[in-house]
Design an enzyme around this catalytic site. Sequence first.
Site, PDB file in Angstrom:
ATOM      1  N   CYS A   2      -4.785   2.563  -3.566  1.00 37.58           N
ATOM      2  CA  CYS A   2      -3.675   2.983  -2.911  1.00 37.58           C
ATOM      3  C   CYS A   2      -2.373   1.961  -3.100  1.00 37.58           C
ATOM      4  CB  CYS A   2      -3.848   3.518  -1.373  1.00 37.58           C
ATOM      5  SG  CYS A   2      -4.927   4.826  -1.144  1.00 37.58           S
ATOM      6  N   ASP A  62       2.968  -4.172   7.899  1.00 34.99           N
ATOM      7  CA  ASP A  62       1.902  -3.694   7.844  1.00 34.99           C
ATOM      8  C   ASP A  62       0.633  -4.498   7.977  1.00 34.99           C
ATOM      9  OD1 ASP A  62      -0.319  -2.366   6.972  1.00 34.99           O
ATOM     10  OD2 ASP A  62       0.411  -1.560   5.132  1.00 34.99           O
ATOM     11  N   GLN A 104      -4.362  -4.951   6.719  1.00 28.82           N
ATOM     12  CA  GLN A 104      -5.319  -5.917   6.140  1.00 28.82           C
ATOM     13  C   GLN A 104      -5.437  -7.361   6.920  1.00 28.82           C
ATOM     14  OE1 GLN A 104      -7.752  -5.115   4.135  1.00 28.82           O
ATOM     15  NE2 GLN A 104      -7.323  -3.196   3.795  1.00 28.82           N
ATOM     16  N   HIS A 161       0.899  -1.112  -0.145  1.00 25.10           N
ATOM     17  CA  HIS A 161       0.022   0.124  -0.128  1.00 25.10           C
ATOM     18  C   HIS A 161       1.031   1.055   0.107  1.00 25.10           C
ATOM     19  CE1 HIS A 161      -2.878   2.979   1.780  1.00 25.10           C
ATOM     20  NE2 HIS A 161      -3.831   2.249   1.464  1.00 25.10           N
ATOM     21  N   LYS A 163     -10.255  -1.149  10.534  1.00 19.11           N
ATOM     22  CA  LYS A 163     -10.622  -2.200   9.659  1.00 19.11           C
ATOM     23  C   LYS A 163     -10.801  -3.595  10.552  1.00 19.11           C
ATOM     24  CE  LYS A 163      -7.217  -0.357   6.274  1.00 19.11           C
ATOM     25  NZ  LYS A 163      -8.226   0.275   5.010  1.00 19.11           N
TER      26      LYS A 163
END
Lengths: 148, 418
Positions: free
Chosen positions: B376, B212, B215, B135, B238
């Site tokens: 993104c 990261d 998600q 991302h 999220k």
Amino acid sequence: MDLRELYQEVILDHGKHPRNHRFPEPHNREGRGYNPLCGDKITLRLQLDGDKITDVGFIGQGCAISQASCSTMTEAIKGKTLPEVQALFSKFHTMVTSDEGADDLDALGKLAVFAGVREFPMRVKCATLGWHTLNQALDDESGEATTE
Amino acid sequence: MTEASPIAAASPAAFDVQRVREDFPALHQDVHGKPLVYLDSAATSLKPQSVIDAVTEVYARDCSNIHRAVHLLSQRATARFEESREKVRAFVNAAKKSEVVFTRGTTEAINLVAHSWGRAHLREGDEVLVTELEHHSNIVPWQILCQQTGATLVVVPMTDRGEVLREAFEEQLTERTRFVAMAHVSNALGSVLPVAELIALAHDRGAVVLLDGAQAMSHVDVDVQALDCDFYAFSGHKLYGPTGIGALYGKEQLLEGMPPYQGGGDMIRSVTFEETLYNELPYKFEAGTPNIAGAIGLGAAIDYFASFDMQAVHAHENAVLRYATDALEAVPGVRLVGTAPGKVAVLSFLMDAAHPHDIGTIVDSEGVAIRTGHHCAQPVMEHFDIAATARASLGIYNTTDDIDALVGALRKVQELFG
């Protein structure tokens, strides 16, 4: 909200088969338009003789609205003078962003098929990408250097 | 409704999706005259009532600043704020509460590390490794850092299925690699990276690793000690929590050695014009009044989410994903982008008939919310030589009925553009 209001036959047709989808020769102006939100891209080239657009064409990628809008725009502006083109853009912009332009639809001719866009605020940028690219081309004096 | 679906039959007792749906008030509304079908949880998940209530209660009852006043409201708010930190710690299995820093979200957590660790440790000639499927928020902070320090950004390529393979990773890993920043799960494609294996390889070279997890948190198990990652960044919104709150996990030893990210209140022990002594972890990295209600809402979201059997949640989502994969592949002219084995929760796709933006508008008019665009992740789009995709993404509340609605809406696209 009726989808057919947005996706009129003219728009679907121009989206699938854009007119003036070529670079005119000669040309003395170029503009590049890009919508970073959706990745739509347009490169527009035109020949400006005095204050008249004598030829115009574009190559682009993007959604049906952006490509059809640019396609119908090239048809509408070819042979027009700069003041006429600016008046057209002003009416078009009003039509897709507010209800005030409703009386002026006749003056817009085929461009009036984009009236439904004002019900879809997220798509206004798609409908105006070609016009902003045109403005950029007209502002770009250095475009003269691209005459080939 | 779900009696007929294969999902309910596969796990009858473990997970009742219809009961879950009752917990999410936003699901129960019409859009454009049609019942909402929400397939955009990778952008942000909907919020259960318990999270909404927790946030409301902060403002309605415990409204006060934390770590400051002696009055009762502040004591209650401080206690609940710190309880949330403990909930985050337990959820990701960090060793200590002091290793959990509240941030505005994943983006701020990554920027914190780039700014604080990166500026202190990177030199010209060093390399920062990212992958091709990142991302933008896990690319741009490292680009800026490289510009400032003279370090070089190195990209591990992905396969055409959207995988990051061990071999490709090893090929880019050198003795100059000082830092690795990579997604746990790809937001655009749903690929799950073999992070444990890659972290071990990076550590063998002496590199520090940030994941990261934006998600990943709601779709795969996250155990920062088992992964042995050095930093883990994620967002609350999220994970069924509020927007504007997230967290950075960092190993204590690394956080201790890092200079502060921002200066201000709460991050200090004492201030004079000559010298400031910084506060202990994690407060050294939490300057200013934090998002108190957001942090407490995140705690409520973790309470909610962790109340389910995680294996049942993952099994449910994976069953819907398999159903959706088959259903979309059966629609003529539809092509899935991102087909990594073991991927989770995301279906990026293209249609011959229409551009993703047009797909998005048309399915929206049928009540189906999906995302369209580059997500993104422009380098991912570039890899596939496309400008955008349509993306349907799943949450705990999605059913095979939602997929049927999507497929029905895609048929409308074909009718119109046919």
